[in-house]
Design an enzyme around this catalytic site. Structure first.
Site, PDB file in Angstrom:
ATOM      1  N   LYS A 279       0.985  -1.052  -0.030  1.00  0.00           N
ATOM      2  CA  LYS A 279       0.056  -0.039  -0.033  1.00  0.00           C
ATOM      3  C   LYS A 279       1.026   1.247   0.100  1.00  0.00           C
ATOM      4  O   LYS A 279       1.913   1.204   0.554  1.00  0.00           O
ATOM      5  CB  LYS A 279      -0.777  -0.038   1.256  1.00  0.00           C
ATOM      6  CG  LYS A 279      -1.874  -0.940   1.344  1.00  0.00           C
ATOM      7  CD  LYS A 279      -2.566  -0.921   2.699  1.00  0.00           C
ATOM      8  CE  LYS A 279      -3.866  -1.787   2.851  1.00  0.00           C
ATOM      9  NZ  LYS A 279      -4.809  -1.667   1.766  1.00  0.00           N
ATOM     10  N   ARG A 353      -9.993 -11.917   2.152  1.00  0.00           N
ATOM     11  CA  ARG A 353     -10.912 -12.887   1.424  1.00  0.00           C
ATOM     12  C   ARG A 353     -10.197 -14.078   1.547  1.00  0.00           C
ATOM     13  O   ARG A 353     -10.822 -15.169   1.613  1.00  0.00           O
ATOM     14  CB  ARG A 353     -11.560 -12.305   0.202  1.00  0.00           C
ATOM     15  CG  ARG A 353     -10.205 -12.200  -0.691  1.00  0.00           C
ATOM     16  CD  ARG A 353     -10.659 -11.470  -1.879  1.00  0.00           C
ATOM     17  NE  ARG A 353     -10.908 -10.001  -1.673  1.00  0.00           N
ATOM     18  CZ  ARG A 353     -11.192  -9.105  -2.477  1.00  0.00           C
ATOM     19  NH1 ARG A 353     -11.694  -9.434  -3.763  1.00  0.00           N
ATOM     20  NH2 ARG A 353     -11.798  -7.841  -2.085  1.00  0.00           N
TER      21      ARG A 353
HETATM   22  N1  BES Z   1      -7.815  -3.953   4.534  1.00  0.00           N
HETATM   23  C1  BES Z   1      -8.040  -3.472   3.391  1.00  0.00           C
HETATM   24  C2  BES Z   1      -9.661  -2.576   3.235  1.00  0.00           C
HETATM   25  C3  BES Z   1      -9.542  -1.540   3.828  1.00  0.00           C
HETATM   26  C4  BES Z   1      -9.450  -0.378   3.422  1.00  0.00           C
HETATM   27  C5  BES Z   1     -10.033  -1.236   5.376  1.00  0.00           C
HETATM   28  C6  BES Z   1      -9.607   0.929   4.033  1.00  0.00           C
HETATM   29  C7  BES Z   1     -10.113  -0.439   6.003  1.00  0.00           C
HETATM   30  C8  BES Z   1     -10.062   0.989   5.327  1.00  0.00           C
HETATM   31  C9  BES Z   1      -8.105  -4.649   2.499  1.00  0.00           C
HETATM   32  O1  BES Z   1      -7.462  -5.729   2.618  1.00  0.00           O
HETATM   33  C10 BES Z   1      -7.369  -4.194   1.045  1.00  0.00           C
HETATM   34  O2  BES Z   1      -6.340  -3.836   1.010  1.00  0.00           O
HETATM   35  N2  BES Z   1      -8.413  -3.929  -0.007  1.00  0.00           N
HETATM   36  C11 BES Z   1      -8.242  -3.245  -1.013  1.00  0.00           C
HETATM   37  C12 BES Z   1      -8.745  -3.757  -2.308  1.00  0.00           C
HETATM   38  C13 BES Z   1      -8.242  -5.148  -2.563  1.00  0.00           C
HETATM   39  C14 BES Z   1      -9.408  -5.738  -3.637  1.00  0.00           C
HETATM   40  C15 BES Z   1      -7.054  -5.085  -3.341  1.00  0.00           C
HETATM   41  C16 BES Z   1      -8.184  -1.800  -1.348  1.00  0.00           C
HETATM   42  O3  BES Z   1      -9.210  -1.455  -0.313  1.00  0.00           O
HETATM   43  O4  BES Z   1      -7.895  -1.241  -2.036  1.00  0.00           O
HETATM   44 ZN    ZN Z   2      -5.570  -5.616   1.989  1.00  0.00          ZN
END
Ligand code: BES
Ligand code: ZN
Ligand code: ZN
Length: 497
Positions: A279, A353
Site C-alpha cells: 500500500k 478474503r
Molecule cells: N484492509 C483493506 C481494506 C480497507 C481499506 C479497510 C480501508 C479499512 C479501510 C483490504 O485488505 C484491502 O487492501 N483492500 C483493497 C482492495 C483489494 C481488492 C486489493 C483496497 O481497499 O484497496
Molecule cells: Zn489488503
C-alpha cells in the site's frame, strides 16, 4: 499493562431526582410552546427554564441545550436541559444521543459523572432506559492512549453514568445486559485502538484464553501455522507465510441450544501492509484496524456467552499480519484453498478474503449453517457508503431481513448491496477457478462478497458485513467518538436475543 480505557460504571437510580448523586444532571425536553414544569423539583430552576424559553434561548429543539448552576436542593453541580426535538418525531435513537450529549457536557466541565432523567411519558419504558444506558456507555468510553504514567494521572476520566427513573419494574436483567454489552463493546474498541505491535495474533489468542479459558461452556481451540498448513488452509497460510509473527486461527464453540448452528467469522488481520502489492505509506498506519471484524466477533461472542444466549454459535477468527518478505505470497501465485478451490492472486492486498474463505470452510465443517462474517474488506465500501453504513451482502434474503430487523433495535446502520451473478465476471481467471480480486475497479465491495460466496456450501445461509468504513471513524458520529466503534456487537446481541 495499565488501563487503556476508562472503567465506566452504569447505574439506574430510583432515588429522587434532586438527591441523585452526580456532577451533572440532564433533563430531556421535547420541543413545545411551553417549557416542562419542574416546579416540583425547584421553583428557582423552574423560573430559570421559563425565562430561557421566553427569551428563545432554549425551546427543546434538537441540538439545543441550556445549562444552569444547580440550585441548593440538588446534589448535582449543574443542571442541563437538552432538546429532544418534536415529540411527534421521537424515535428511540434520540435517547442514545440525549445520553451522549449529557456526557459530552459533563466532560466539558471536566466532571467525572452525569445522570439523565427518564421520568416523562415517552421515555420511561425499559426499552428507553436501555437506550439511555447504551448512549451512556458508547459516549462514555475514553481511550486513554499509551502515555507515560504521570501524564495519564493528570487526565480527568469520566467514571459514572446514571439513569434516574421512577420505573418500578425489576431492571436487574436490563442492567446486566447493559454491563455485558458495554464491556464487550469496550473490549473491541480497545483491541482496535491499540497498535499492531501490541495486538498481534498471539494477543488475540491470549485475550480469548483470558475470556474463555476457564469457561466450561466454551470450547476454545487455536490452530497455529503448521496445523493450518497440514489441514490444507492454503488461503490462510499464503497470507501468513510472509510474516515472522505467528499466525493463529482462533475457534470458539458454544452450544447454548436451539435447532440452528450459527457461524460468526471475523477478519483478524492485525496489520495490513498490502504485502508484495504494498500500500502507499500515507494512511497505512490505519491498517492496524484491519482486525476489527475479529474484535467484533470475539467481543460479541463474549457478550452472548455471558448473557447465556440459547443458541449454538461457532466463532472463527483467522488472525495474521500481511507483510512483504522473501517468503511472502506473490501476485500470479495460485493457491489451493481448504475447500479445494484454486485462487489466482491478482493482488496480495486482497488478503482478507483469502483468510476468511478458509475460516468460512472450517466453520461449515464444524456444523455452522447460518453464517455471518465481519471484515474490513474493501476500501471501495468507504467510497460507496462512507463511514455511515456497513455494507451488507447475502445469499439468503430472509436471513438478511432478520438481521436488518435487529439493526432497527440497535440503531446500527447497514445497507444492502446487490449480489447479481453478472458480478462473477469480475473474478474470472484463465489459470485457476477464480481470481482473488477483480482487475477492474468496478464494484469492489460486491466482488469481495462474490468471492466469499464461492466458499458457502449449498443450502447454507450467509451474510457478509463489510465494515471497512464503520469500524473506525475519523470524526465523531452520533453518540460515538472518533476511532474504534465496536461496530455490530450490539446488533448481534439483539439478533441472538
Ligand atoms: N484492509 C483493506 C481494506 C480497507 C481499506 C479497510 C480501508 C479499512 C479501510 C483490504 O485488505 C484491502 O487492501 N483492500 C483493497 C482492495 C483489494 C481488492 C486489493 C483496497 O481497499 O484497496
Ligand atoms: Zn489488503
Ligand atoms: Zn485488509
Amino acid at each position: 499493562m495499565a488501563e487503556i480505557s476508562n472503567k465506566l460504571e452504569l447505574t439506574v437510580s430510583t432515588e429522587s431526582v434532586s438527591k441523585t448523586n452526580t456532577d451533572l444532571l440532564a433533563f430531556g425536553c421535547f420541543a413545545a410552546d411551553k417549557p416542562l414544569d419542574i416546579s416540583k423539583y425547584s421553583s428557582e430552576l423552574n423560573n430559570k427554564l421559563f425565562t430561557a424559553w421566553q427569551d428563545k434561548q432554549f425551546s427543546g429543539k434538537d441540538k439545543e441545550s441550556v445549562t444552569f448552576d444547580a440550585p441548593q436542593e440538588f446534589a448535582a453541580k449543574k443542571i442541563i436541559f437538552i432538546g429532544l426535538g418534536k415529540e411527534k418525531e421521537f424515535e428511540i435513537d434520540k435517547l442514545r444521543s440525549f445520553a451522549a450529549k449529557a456526557i459530552k457536557a459533563a466532560k466539558s466541565f471536566k466532571y467525572g459523572s452525569a445522570a439523565v432523567i427518564a421520568q416523562f411519558s415517552k421515555i420511561n419504558d425499559t426499552e428507553a432506559i436501555y437506550a439511555l444506558l447504551e448512549g451512556g456507555f458508547l459516549a462514555g468510553y475514553e481511550f486513554k492512549g499509551l502515555h507515560k504514567p504521570e501524564k495519564e494521572e493528570t487526565k480527568k476520566t469520566f467514571k459514572n453514568f446514571t439513569v434516574v427513573t421512577d420505573q418500578k419494574k425489576d431492571l436487574s436483567g436490563l442492567i446486566k445486559k447493559a454491563n455485558s454489552v458495554m464491556s464487550s463493546v469496550n473490549l473491541a474498541r480497545d483491541l482496535v485502538n491499540l497498535p499492531a505491535n501490541i495486538v498481534t495474533p498471539s494477543y488475540f489468542e491470549k485475550t480469548a484464553k483470558k475470556l474463555f479459558g476457564a469457561n466450561k461452556k466454551v470450547k476454545l481451540s487455536v490452530l497455529g501455522f503448521a496445523e493450518a498448513k497440514k489441514l490444507g488452509m492454503g488461503g490462510f497460510c499464503a497470507v501468513a507465510q510472509g510474516t515472522e509473527e505467528p499466525a493463529k486461527m482462533i475457534i470458539l464453540e458454544y452450544y447454548g441450544g436451539g435447532k440452528e448452528t450459527y457461524g460468526l467469522i471475523g477478519k483478524g488481520l492485525t496489520f495490513d501492509s498490502g504485502g508484495i502489492s504494498i500500500k502507499p505509506s500515507s494512511g497505512m498506519m490505519e491498517m492496524k484496524t484491519d482486525m476489527s471484524g475479529g474484535a467484533t466477533v470475539l467481543a460479541a461472542f463474549s457478550a452472548l456467552v455471558e448473557l447465556g444466549a440459547k443458541k449454538n454459535i461457532i466463532a472463527v477468527i483467522p488472525a495474521t499480519e500481511n507483510l512483504p518478505s522473501g517468503r511472502a505470497y506473490k501476485p500470479g501465485d495460485v493457491i489451493t484453498m481448504l475447500n479445494g478451490t484454486t485462487v489466482e492472486i491478482n493482488s496480495t492486498d486482497a488478503e482478507g478474503r483469502m483468510i476468511l474463505a478458509d475460516a468460512l470452510t472450517y466453520a461449515q465443517r464444524l456444523g455452522a449453517k447460518k453464517i455471518i462474517d465481519f471484515a474490513t474488506l474493501t476500501g471501495a465500501c468507504l467510497i460507496a457508503l462512507g463511514q455511515v453504513r456497513t455494507g451488507l451482502m447475502t445469499n439468503a434474503q430472509g436471513f438478511a431481513d432478520e438481521f436488518l430487523a435487529a439493526t432497527k433495535r440497535s440503531g446500527e446502520k447497514f445497507w444492502q448491496l446487490p449480489m447479481d451473478e453478472e458480478y462473477l465476471e469480475l473474478l474470472k481467471s484463465s489459470v485457476a477457478d477464480t481470481l482473488n480480486n477483480s482487475e477492474s475497479r468496478y464494484a469492489g465491495t460486491v466482488s469481495g462478497g462474490k468471492f466469499l460466496e464461492k466458499f458457502i456450501e449449498e443450502g447454507n445461509k450467509w451474510l457478509h458485513c463489510d465494515i471497512a468504513g464503520t469500524a473506525y471513524l475519523s470524526k465523531p458520529q452520533r453518540y460515538i467518538d472518533k476511532h474504534a466503534t465496536g461496530v455490530a456487537i450490539r446488533t448481534l446481541v439483539e439478533y441472538f436475543s
